[in-house]
Design a protein around this motif. Structure first.
Motif, PDB file in Angstrom:
ATOM      1  N   ASN A   1       0.845  -1.199   0.000  1.00 36.60           N
ATOM      2  CA  ASN A   1       0.000   0.000   0.000  1.00 36.60           C
ATOM      3  C   ASN A   1       0.879   1.247   0.000  1.00 36.60           C
ATOM      4  N   LEU A   2       1.842   1.280  -0.941  1.00 35.75           N
ATOM      5  CA  LEU A   2       2.865   2.309  -0.968  1.00 35.75           C
ATOM      6  C   LEU A   2       2.529   3.412  -1.962  1.00 35.75           C
ATOM      7  N   THR A   3       2.704   4.644  -1.503  1.00 30.79           N
ATOM      8  CA  THR A   3       2.673   5.820  -2.373  1.00 30.79           C
ATOM      9  C   THR A   3       4.089   6.377  -2.442  1.00 30.79           C
ATOM     10  N   ARG A   4       4.505   6.766  -3.631  1.00 26.54           N
ATOM     11  CA  ARG A   4       5.832   7.339  -3.809  1.00 26.54           C
ATOM     12  C   ARG A   4       5.743   8.823  -4.172  1.00 26.54           C
ATOM     13  N   GLY A   5       6.734   9.565  -3.715  1.00 33.47           N
ATOM     14  CA  GLY A   5       6.915  10.942  -4.120  1.00 33.47           C
ATOM     15  C   GLY A   5       8.395  11.212  -4.240  1.00 33.47           C
ATOM     16  N   ASP A   6       8.777  12.274  -4.956  1.00 32.78           N
ATOM     17  CA  ASP A   6      10.191  12.602  -5.040  1.00 32.78           C
ATOM     18  C   ASP A   6      10.370  14.107  -5.049  1.00 32.78           C
ATOM     19  N   VAL A   7      11.494  14.528  -4.479  1.00 31.01           N
ATOM     20  CA  VAL A   7      11.843  15.946  -4.450  1.00 31.01           C
ATOM     21  C   VAL A   7      13.273  16.095  -4.956  1.00 31.01           C
ATOM     22  N   PRO A   8      13.548  17.178  -5.692  1.00 30.43           N
ATOM     23  CA  PRO A   8      14.910  17.406  -6.207  1.00 30.43           C
ATOM     24  C   PRO A   8      15.794  17.981  -5.105  1.00 30.43           C
ATOM     25  N   ALA A   9      16.245  17.102  -4.218  1.00 31.28           N
ATOM     26  CA  ALA A   9      16.972  17.547  -3.030  1.00 31.28           C
ATOM     27  C   ALA A   9      18.076  16.563  -2.694  1.00 31.28           C
ATOM     28  N   THR A  10      18.990  17.020  -1.847  1.00 24.59           N
ATOM     29  CA  THR A  10      19.986  16.140  -1.262  1.00 24.59           C
ATOM     30  C   THR A  10      19.357  15.457  -0.055  1.00 24.59           C
ATOM     31  N   HIS A  11      20.207  14.874   0.769  1.00 21.86           N
ATOM     32  CA  HIS A  11      19.715  14.163   1.947  1.00 21.86           C
ATOM     33  C   HIS A  11      18.903  15.047   2.885  1.00 21.86           C
ATOM     34  N   TRP A  12      19.141  16.360   2.853  1.00 21.92           N
ATOM     35  CA  TRP A  12      18.467  17.273   3.789  1.00 21.92           C
ATOM     36  C   TRP A  12      17.205  17.855   3.170  1.00 21.92           C
ATOM     37  N   ALA A  13      16.399  16.978   2.582  1.00 23.00           N
ATOM     38  CA  ALA A  13      15.189  17.413   1.884  1.00 23.00           C
ATOM     39  C   ALA A  13      14.227  18.172   2.788  1.00 23.00           C
ATOM     40  N   LEU A  14      14.161  17.807   4.073  1.00 20.72           N
ATOM     41  CA  LEU A  14      13.191  18.429   4.976  1.00 20.72           C
ATOM     42  C   LEU A  14      13.368  19.941   5.056  1.00 20.72           C
ATOM     43  N   THR A  15      14.619  20.394   5.021  1.00 16.38           N
ATOM     44  CA  THR A  15      14.898  21.818   5.134  1.00 16.38           C
ATOM     45  C   THR A  15      15.336  22.440   3.821  1.00 16.38           C
ATOM     46  N   GLN A  16      15.791  21.623   2.887  1.00 13.62           N
ATOM     47  CA  GLN A  16      16.228  22.152   1.596  1.00 13.62           C
ATOM     48  C   GLN A  16      15.049  22.404   0.669  1.00 13.62           C
ATOM     49  N   LYS A  17      14.075  21.514   0.694  1.00 11.51           N
ATOM     50  CA  LYS A  17      12.890  21.633  -0.162  1.00 11.51           C
ATOM     51  C   LYS A  17      11.616  21.419   0.673  1.00 11.51           C
ATOM     52  N   PRO A  18      11.404  22.259   1.696  1.00 10.07           N
ATOM     53  CA  PRO A  18      10.272  22.009   2.589  1.00 10.07           C
ATOM     54  C   PRO A  18       8.916  22.135   1.911  1.00 10.07           C
ATOM     55  N   GLU A  19       8.771  23.079   0.969  1.00 10.94           N
ATOM     56  CA  GLU A  19       7.472  23.225   0.304  1.00 10.94           C
ATOM     57  C   GLU A  19       7.111  21.960  -0.447  1.00 10.94           C
ATOM     58  N   GLU A  20       8.100  21.394  -1.149  1.00 16.04           N
ATOM     59  CA  GLU A  20       7.832  20.198  -1.932  1.00 16.04           C
ATOM     60  C   GLU A  20       7.533  18.996  -1.039  1.00 16.04           C
ATOM     61  N   VAL A  21       8.328  18.834   0.025  1.00 16.67           N
ATOM     62  CA  VAL A  21       8.068  17.728   0.955  1.00 16.67           C
ATOM     63  C   VAL A  21       6.694  17.875   1.574  1.00 16.67           C
ATOM     64  N   ASN A  22       6.360  19.084   2.039  1.00 19.86           N
ATOM     65  CA  ASN A  22       5.075  19.300   2.682  1.00 19.86           C
ATOM     66  C   ASN A  22       3.909  19.052   1.735  1.00 19.86           C
ATOM     67  N   ALA A  23       4.085  19.437   0.480  1.00 21.23           N
ATOM     68  CA  ALA A  23       3.017  19.223  -0.489  1.00 21.23           C
ATOM     69  C   ALA A  23       2.749  17.732  -0.693  1.00 21.23           C
ATOM     70  N   ILE A  24       3.812  16.943  -0.768  1.00 21.05           N
ATOM     71  CA  ILE A  24       3.647  15.496  -0.959  1.00 21.05           C
ATOM     72  C   ILE A  24       2.992  14.860   0.262  1.00 21.05           C
ATOM     73  N   VAL A  25       3.493  15.222   1.457  1.00 18.64           N
ATOM     74  CA  VAL A  25       2.953  14.625   2.678  1.00 18.64           C
ATOM     75  C   VAL A  25       1.499  15.042   2.884  1.00 18.64           C
TER      76      VAL A  25
END
Length: 339
Positions: free
Chosen positions: A300-324
């Protein structure tokens, strides 16, 4: 939706709390939506070298959606205890103990069911917690960290490096005790954190490489990080100075202990609850290729991806938040206005 990150101190949206969890004091951030009403609780589990505040961009989003949020510091980090090994067994830093501690903290805050999110080591924790405590975890999501099922055979870090995961070479160094020789006071901790979160020297020098680990001679050269600076960096330095770096590195000394405890999960390899995996496309350690085949174990897996390094939470927060947030909405969770 607000993206004003949680401030380390004096932020009215969260409280800094402590609780005795299975015999050890845990520090955690607690956020409750305005008005105090919530239907569901989200636990957020950080990785290394991070803290609960690593979720500072995601906590406001979840509060805006009407969730209560609990974000603990893991064992050995920040305001949470850092039991010495020995006399304590290394398992106190293991995935099962972390899972059991999440379950106990959930009881303490009065949550019968939780949504569980993780990053880096926290990602490993949340996948295992969903297996150890299926009665507690209703949904699980992980940023950067793919699900790796328990295995009957033991693979040491050395074998992994020689085989499918050469980029894990740094883990051997982190477990060795060498890092503590160079990262041992507030100034070296500050340089270390700046470097791990992307700071470089005047000629592009770095202080960390997946294939080398810490490059200690470059520590004095490291300049500011765009991802960790100002008051937040000051907070991280003080929190890491509480115990020193050694206790956080115990997580890299648990490979065999984790494998031994994982053996009890061999018949529970499938995680059937709704799950989300957010891939960081430029992560050089937890590479996207590592997630291939996850659907066989997480149907029951959903996938998402962000153009970020390992620190996606703070590097691309808008994109991570949108996916979550979209995933949560797709799972039927409402917004604050519906409460």
């Amino acid at each position: 939706m607000s993206l004003q990150p949680i401030a380390p101190q004096g932020d009215s949206r969260i409280e800094h709390k402590t609780a005795v969890v299975n015999g050890h004091t845990y520090h955690y951030l607690l956020g409750v939506p305005p008005g105090g009403k919530f239907n569901d609780t989200v636990f957020l589990i950080h990785g290394w070298p991070d803290l609960s505040l690593g979720w500072r961009y995601q906590i406001p989003m979840l509060l805006d959606l009407g969730f209560r949020v609990v974000a603990p510091d893991l064992m050995g980090f920040g305001g949470t205890d850092a039991p010495k090994v020995p006399p304590n067994d290394i398992n106190v830093y293991g995935l099962k103990r972390a899972s059991d501690n999440i379950a106990e903290l959930a009881k303490i805050v009065g949550a019968d069911r939780i949504i569980l999110g993780g990053h880096d080591w926290g990602g490993m924790v949340v996948w295992r917690c969903a297996q150890w405590h299926p009665e507690l975890v209703s949904h699980v999501f992980s940023v950067c960290t793919p699900y790796l099922p328990p295995r009957k055979e033991y693979f040491s870090a050395e074998l992994l490096v020689k085989g499918p995961l050469p980029q894990f070479q740094y883990q051997i160094q982190l477990a060795s005790g060498d890092v503590e020789k160079s990262v041992k006071d507030e100034e070296s901790i500050r340089q270390f954190l700046k470097g791990l979160f992307g700071g470089q020297g005047p000629n592009g020098e770095t202080c960390f490489d997946p294939y080398q680990g810490l490059i200690a001679e470059n520590l004095p050269l490291i300049g500011d990080s765009r991802l960790l600076n100002g008051d937040v960096l000051d907070y991280y330095v003080k929190e890491y100075a509480r115990h020193g770096i050694h206790s956080t590195l115990n997580w890299y000394r648990t490979r065999k202990a984790n494998w031994e405890e994982d053996l009890a999960l061999l018949d529970k390899q499938t995680i059937s609850i709704p799950a989300l995996y957010v891939e960081a496309t430029y992560d050089t350690v937890l590479t996207p290729e590592m997630s291939k085949g996850m659907e066989a174990f997480v149907p029951n897996l959903t996938r998402g991806d962000v153009p970020a390094t390992h620190w996606a939470l703070t590097q691309k927060p808008e994109e991570v938040n949108a996916i979550v947030s979209k995933w949560l909405a797709d799972q039927g969770f409402g917004t604050r206005s519906s409460l």
